[in-house]
Write a protein that holds these residues in place. Structure first.
Motif, short mmCIF file in Angstrom:
data_model
loop_
_atom_site.label_atom_id
_atom_site.label_comp_id
_atom_site.label_asym_id
_atom_site.label_seq_id
_atom_site.Cartn_x
_atom_site.Cartn_y
_atom_site.Cartn_z
N VAL A 55 0.86 -1.18 0.00
CA VAL A 55 0.00 0.00 0.00
C VAL A 55 0.90 1.23 0.00
O VAL A 55 2.07 1.17 0.39
CB VAL A 55 -0.97 0.05 1.20
CG1 VAL A 55 -1.98 -1.07 1.12
CG2 VAL A 55 -0.21 0.01 2.51
N ASP A 56 0.32 2.34 -0.44
CA ASP A 56 1.07 3.59 -0.55
C ASP A 56 0.81 4.48 0.66
O ASP A 56 -0.33 4.59 1.13
CB ASP A 56 0.63 4.34 -1.81
CG ASP A 56 0.77 3.48 -3.06
OD1 ASP A 56 1.90 3.34 -3.54
OD2 ASP A 56 -0.25 2.96 -3.54
N LEU A 57 1.86 5.13 1.13
CA LEU A 57 1.72 6.10 2.22
C LEU A 57 2.93 7.01 2.21
O LEU A 57 4.08 6.54 2.18
CB LEU A 57 1.62 5.39 3.58
CG LEU A 57 1.48 6.31 4.80
CD1 LEU A 57 0.13 7.06 4.76
CD2 LEU A 57 1.62 5.53 6.10
N VAL A 58 2.69 8.32 2.20
CA VAL A 58 3.75 9.31 2.35
C VAL A 58 3.52 9.98 3.70
O VAL A 58 2.53 10.70 3.88
CB VAL A 58 3.72 10.35 1.22
CG1 VAL A 58 4.80 11.41 1.44
CG2 VAL A 58 3.90 9.67 -0.13
N ALA A 59 4.39 9.72 4.66
CA ALA A 59 4.19 10.21 6.02
C ALA A 59 5.53 10.31 6.73
O ALA A 59 6.42 9.48 6.51
CB ALA A 59 3.26 9.28 6.79
N PRO A 60 5.70 11.31 7.58
CA PRO A 60 6.96 11.42 8.33
C PRO A 60 7.17 10.29 9.32
O PRO A 60 8.31 9.95 9.65
CB PRO A 60 6.85 12.77 9.03
CG PRO A 60 5.41 13.12 9.02
CD PRO A 60 4.82 12.46 7.82
N SER A 61 6.07 9.69 9.83
CA SER A 61 6.25 8.57 10.76
C SER A 61 5.03 7.65 10.70
O SER A 61 3.91 8.10 10.49
CB SER A 61 6.47 9.05 12.19
OG SER A 61 5.32 9.70 12.70
N VAL A 62 5.29 6.38 10.90
CA VAL A 62 4.22 5.38 10.98
C VAL A 62 4.29 4.75 12.36
O VAL A 62 5.35 4.27 12.78
CB VAL A 62 4.39 4.30 9.89
CG1 VAL A 62 3.32 3.22 10.04
CG2 VAL A 62 4.29 4.95 8.50
#
Length: 855
Positions: A55-62
C-alpha cells in the motif's frame, strides 16, 4: 520524486493480486498541532492467497501496521512511500496508524492560516497520487472502494467531505484542552477512486440551497469560502448556474446525478482551477471576486463550474482504468461544459470563447516536441502529472466536438448515455466508449480512433482556388498537410464560408459543410460560384486543424477584420493570423499592427484577453530585437489611447488598462499609471479597486518608478492572502539584477515558501521590459534544475521549472545553455526533461519569429 513514483506495470501487477477492495475506514484527527495530524486507516480487501503487494503512504512517521491481526515491524515494511504486505489471505484487514504532514504545496492536506483573522483552513487535493499523503491507500484509479471518513476537528469548524455532513459528537482536542472539539462520522461513499476522496475543514462561511434531481431526490447545495472573503461570495449566482447545469446534464445524459449532495468550496492557495471531488468540489478562490473582473473571467468561472459538474458523470461515476485514458475524464468534461455553457446559460457565445482560448492552447501544445496522442502512453505517475495539458483538455474536447458533428449529435449523446448506464461505478478503457458510440451511430470508429486519439500532431488546411477572369470559381480544393514527425493525414468535417461586404460589414453569404480526407479534397459544389472577398475554411470551427487563408482572403480579412459581423468568424481569423506568426509565415510586427488597429472593435471578452496576451508575447519575444524597444513603447502608447477612448465602464476599457499596466515600458507611461493610482487621473466608468491598484503599482515597479517601500505601504492597506501574493509578484518585478536575485533566491534557496507565493514570485520574476536583466540567471536556472526536481514535491517543482524559465530573453545564449543542459543530462527523469524541452521549444520558436521579423 523517484521514491514516490508508481509505474503502470506495478499497478497492473497489484490489481492482479488485490482482487477487490471492500472498504476503507479513514479516521483523521486534525487537532494534534500545526505540523502533523493523526491518520488511522483500515482497509478491507480480497487478494490472491499467499501473495505479496504493497500500500502507498507518504508520512513522516508510521506508528503501527497490523495485517490480519499481525503487528508488522514498521522499520522493516515501510520505506520509499510504501508499506510492504506479504502472506496475504483471501480476505484481509489492514490497519495503519501514522502521523501525516500538512502541506503548503496544494497537495495532500493543505494547511493555510488567514492573515486577516488568524483562522486555520484545511483542504485536500489528491489527484494524481496524493491521497497517500493523508491515509494508507492502494493509489491507483482502478481499485475503487467505498470510503467511510471520520474527522476530529475544532467544534466551531465546518467539516465537509464527499457525503452529507453528519451531526458531530463531542470529542477531546488533542493539544488545546480548552478548545471544544468534535468528531464527524460520515456515511460511506459509493464506490469511487482514491484520488476523489475529499476533506475540507475550517471556519468556512457557507450559504446553502437545494435542487430537485430528475429522479425526484432533493439534492442539498452548499457554497463555501473563507470567512474573510464571504462578503464577496455571490453564492446565489453560483447555485443558479449549478441548477442550470444539473438540468442540462441530467436531460442530456439521461442519467440522474449519481451522488447525495453537491457542495462547492472556494479554497486558498489552490494549484489549479478546480477539482471534481464527488459532492465536494474545490475551486480556486480567485473565483470569489473581491474586485472587478473581466467578462472573460466571469465566463470562465461558469465553464469551470459546469466542467466540474460534468465530471460527476465523466470521471466520478465512470473512471478510467489507468491514466492513459485521462482524456475520458478531462476531454469530455471540457466538451460537455462548453456545450452546457452555450445552451443552458447566458454565455451563449461559449464556442467562440472555446475557439479563442481552448483551441489556441491545444494548437500550441500540439506543436511542441512533447506532443502526444490524446490517448497517451502513461508509464508512471510522472508521465501523467505532465499530461494535464492542452492535448488532454483542449485538443480532446475539440476532437469530440468534431466527432459529434461527424456521427450526429443525438447519436453521440445517446452513446455517451449508454456508456454511463453500462459502466456505472466501474473503470473503463477507450474501447468501452467506442463500442457504445458505434452502436448508436452505426459507424465503425476504429480508423477514426487511430487517426484522432492514438496519433499526435495537428494538420494544416489551405484552400486551393482557381478563378476565371470574371471571378467565377473554376476549381476549388482543400489541401491538407502534416509535419514530417507526425505525418498522419486525418478526416475532418468542416464548413467552408463565403463572406462579402454587405451594409458595411463582412457577412457570410454562402456555406457548405463537407468531409475532408486525404491530402487533396475537391469541392465541386463551389465551382461556378463567384469568388467572394473572404473564403474561410473551418467556418463555425467544427474541425481541429490549423487554417490558412489564401492571399486574397488574407488581405480582405486584415483590411476588414473589425467589420466582420460574426464573433466566431473574427476569432478564427485572429487565430489563423496568430498561428502564421508563430509558424514564421507572417512577421510579428505585422501582427502588432493588426491588433493595435482592430482590437478596439472586438466585442468578445475572451478574444480580447487572448489577443492582448498574444500581443504581449509578440512584442516581447517575436519582434526583432533591434526594433523591440520602439515597438513596445508604441504598444503602450496605443493601449493607453484606446483605453481613454473606450466606452465608459466597459469590459474593453478595463482590459486595456490592465494590459497597459502590464506592457508599460517608458517614463511617459508612468504618468497615467501614477495618476490612476493616486486619483489625479480618472477614466469615466473605471473603478480603481484593490486588485487593479496592485496591477498599476506593478507597472510602476516595472518602470523603476516605485520601490519596496511603496509595495510595503500597499500591503499594509491590503494585508490579505491576495495582497501578499500581489506584493510578492510586485517585488519580483523590480527591474534590477539585485531585485531579480532576491526573487529567485526567495523561492529556490528557501524551501518553506507556500505554493501561491512561489507562483506569484515566478510570474513577477519574468515580468520585464528589458530582458537583459535576466541574463545572469540563465546559468543559475539550469544549475538549479536537478536539485529542484529531487527536493521538491511535483507541483512545486513544476511551478519553479516553468515559472522561472527566463523566456523573455529569447536569445541564442539561452537556447544554447538549455540545450547544453539537456545534452549533459540525457538520464534525467523524463518528466523533468519534458518540462525543460517545452521551455526550450518556446525559445527556438521565438528566435525563428525574430528572424522573419527582421527580414
Amino acid at each position: 520524486m523517484p521514491a514516490e513514483n508508481l509505474t503502470r506495470a506495478e499497478a497492473v501487477e497489484r490489481a492482479g493480486v488485490v482482487t477487490a477492495v471492500e472498504s476503507y475506514a479513514v479516521d483523521l484527527d486534525v487537532t494534534t498541532g500545526p505540523e502533523t495530524f493523526t491518520s488511522t486507516t483500515v482497509i478491507r480487501f480480497s487478494a490472491v492467497p499467499d501473495a505479496s503487494t504493497f500500500v502507498d503512504l507518504v508520512a513522516p512517521s508510521v506508528r503501527e501496521v497490523v495485517l490480519n491481526g499481525r503487528s508488522l515491524d514498521v522499520a522493516e515494511v515501510f520505506a520509499d512511500s510504501r508499506i510492504a504486505l506479504s502472506g496475504l489471505e483471501g480476505v484481509n484487514e489492514l490497519r495503519v496508524v501514522a502521523d501525516c504532514a500538512y502541506m503548503n504545496t496544494g497537495e495532500g492536506l493543505h494547511r493555510f492560516v488567514d492573515p486577516v483573522d488568524g483562522e486555520t483552513y484545511l483542504y485536500t487535493q489528491f489527484e494524481v497520487p496524493d491521497a497517500r499523503r493523508v491515509f494508507a491507500t492502494f493509489e491507483q484509479p482502478d481499485l475503487k472502494a467505498p470510503f467511510q471518513v471520520t474527522v476530529t476537528a475544532p467544534a466551531a469548524w465546518q467539516v465537509v467531505s464527499n457525503q452529507p455532513t453528519p451531526e458531530p459528537t463531542k470529542a477531546r482536542h488533542a493539544t488545546e484542552p480548552d478548545v471544544a472539539a468534535a468528531t464527524w462520522t460520515f456515511e460511506p461513499t459509493p464506490r469511487i477512486s482514491t484520488y476523489l476522496v475529499a476533506l475540507v475543514a475550517g471556519p468556512y462561511a457557507v450559504q446553502r440551497g437545494e435542487l430537485t434531481s430528475s429522479d425526484g431526490r432533493t439534492i442539498p447545495l452548499g457554497v463555501f469560502c473563507r470567512a474573510s472573503l464571504s462578503e464577496h461570495l455571490d453564492a446565489d449566482y453560483i447555485m443558479e448556474t449549478t441548477r442550470k447545469g444539473f438540468e442540462f446534464y441530467e436531460t442530456t445524459f439521461d442519467v440522474p446525478y449519481p451522488f447525495d449532495k453537491y457542495d462547492q468550496l472556494f479554497v486558498p492557495e489552490y494549484n489549479m482551477g478546480a477539482m471534481e471531488n464527488p459532492g465536494c468540489v474545490t475551486f480556486t478562490e480567485s473565483y470569489v471576486f473581491r474586485s472587478q473582473v473581466t467578462d472573460a473571467v466571469r465566463e470562465r468561472r461558469v465553464v469551470t463550474i459546469l466542467h466540474e459538474l460534468a465530471h460527476m458523470w465523466f470521471g466520478d461515476l465512470v473512471t478510467m482504468k489507468w491514466w492513459n485514458d485521462l482524456w475520458l475524464n478531462e476531454s469530455f468534461a471540457e466538451y460537455a461544459s462548453t456545450l452546457a455553457t452555450a445552451e443552458a446559460t447566458e454565455w451563449e457565445a461559449a464556442w467562440t470563447t472555446f475557439s479563442a482560448m481552448e483551441k489556441t492552447w491545444a494548437y500550441r501544445q500540439d506543436q511542441l516536441p512533447s506532443t502526444h496522442p490524446i490517448v497517451a502512453e502513461i508509464r508512471d505517475l510522472d508521465d501523467v502529472q505532465v499530461n494535464f495539458d492542452g492535448i488532454t483538455y483542449a485538443k480532446g474536447a475539440s476532437v469530440l466536438k468534431q466527432l459529434a458533428a461527424w456521427v450526429g449529435r443525438e447519436e453521440f449523446l445517446s452513446g455517451v448515455s449508454a456508456y454511463f448506464k453500462k459502466h456505472a461505478w466501474s473503470n473503463t478503457e477507450l474501447r468501452d466508449l467506442l463500442v457504445e458510440l458505434e452502436a448508436t451511430s452505426g459507424r465503425d470508429l476504429t480508423a477514426w480512433s487511430e487517426a484522432w486519439l492514438e496519433t499526435a500532431g495537428v494538420n494544416t488546411l489551405r484552400p486551393s482556388i482557381e478563378t476565371a477572369d470574371d471571378g467565377t470559381i473554376t476549381g476549388f480544393a482543400v489541401l491538407q498537410s502534416a509535419v514530417a514527425d507526425y505525418p498522419t493525414i486525418r478526416p475532418h468535417r468542416l464548413g467552408i464560408g463565403f463572406y462579402d461586404i454587405i451594409d458595411g460589414t463582412l457577412q457570410r453569404t454562402h456555406q457548405v459543410v463537407i468531409d475532408v480526407d486525404g491530402e487533396r479534397t475537391e469541392v465541386p459544389g463551389l465551382v461556378g460560384r463567384t469568388r467572394p472577398a473572404l473564403v474561410l475554411l473551418n467556418d463555425e470551427d467544427l474541425a481541429y486543424a490549423k487554417i490558412r487563408l489564401d492571399d486574397a482572403s488574407l488581405a480582405a480579412a486584415l483590411e476588414h477584420l473589425s467589420r466582420i459581423a460574426d464573433p466566431l468568424t473574427r476569432s478564427l481569423v485572429w487565430g489563423s493570423v496568430w498561428d502564421a506568426v508563430r509558424d514564421g509565415e507572417t512577421p510579428a510586427s505585422a501582427y502588432v499592427d493588426l491588433v493595435l488597429g482592430n482590437i478596439a472593435a472586438e466585442t468578445e471578452s475572451t478574444t480580447v484577453r487572448t489577443t492582448l496576451n498574444q500581443l504581449g508575447l509578440a512584442v516581447r519575444s517575436y519582434v526583432a530585437p533591434e526594433r523591440r524597444v520602439a515597438t513596445l513603447a508604441r504598444v503602450g502608447d496605443r493601449l493607453w489611447d484606446l483605453a481613454q477612448a473606450a466606452d465608459a465602464g466597459s469590459d474593453l476599457q478595463l482590459q486595456l488598462v490592465k494590459f497597459f499596466a502590464a506592457l508599460a515600458s517608458t517614463p511617459g507611461h508612468a504618468t497615467p499609471l501614477r495618476g490612476l493610482l493616486d486619483g489625479t487621473v480618472a477614466l469615466e466608468g473605471l473603478t480603481v479597486d484593490t486588485d487593479l491598484r496592485w496591477e498599476l503599482l506593478e507597472g510602476l515597479v516595472l518602470l523603476g518608478e516605485a520601490d519596496a517601500a511603496q509595495i510595503d505601504t500597499m500591503l499594509t492597506q491590503d494585508d490579505t492572502a491576495s495582497g501578499r501574493q500581489a506584493a510578492a509578484r510586485a517585488r519580483a518585478a523590480v527591474p534590477t539584477v539585485d531585485g531579480k536575485e532576491a526573487a529567485f533566491a526567495s523561492v529556490v534557496d528557501a524551501t518553506d515558501v507556500p505554493n501561491a507565493i512561489i507562483r506569484f514570485t515566478a510570474s513577477g520574476f519574468v515580468h520585464v521590459s528589458d530582458p537583459a536583466v535576466l541574463e545572469p540567471f540563465v546559468a543559475r536556472y539550469v544549475d538549479a534544475l536537478l536539485d529542484i526536481w529531487t527536493t521538491r514535491s511535483y507541483h512545486i517543482a513544476e511551478e519553479l521549472i516553468e515559472g522561472l524559465y527566463p523566456a523573455p530573453l529569447a536569445s541564442v545564449a539561452l537556447r544554447d545553455a538549455v540545450q547544453g543542459w539537456l545534452d549533459a543530462h540525457g538520464d534525467a527523469p523524463a518528466a523533468l526533461r519534458r518540462m525543460v524541452i517545452e521551455q526550450l521549444a518556446g525559445t527556438e520558436r521565438a528566435l525563428a519569429a525574430q528572424a522573419v521579423d527582421a527580414a
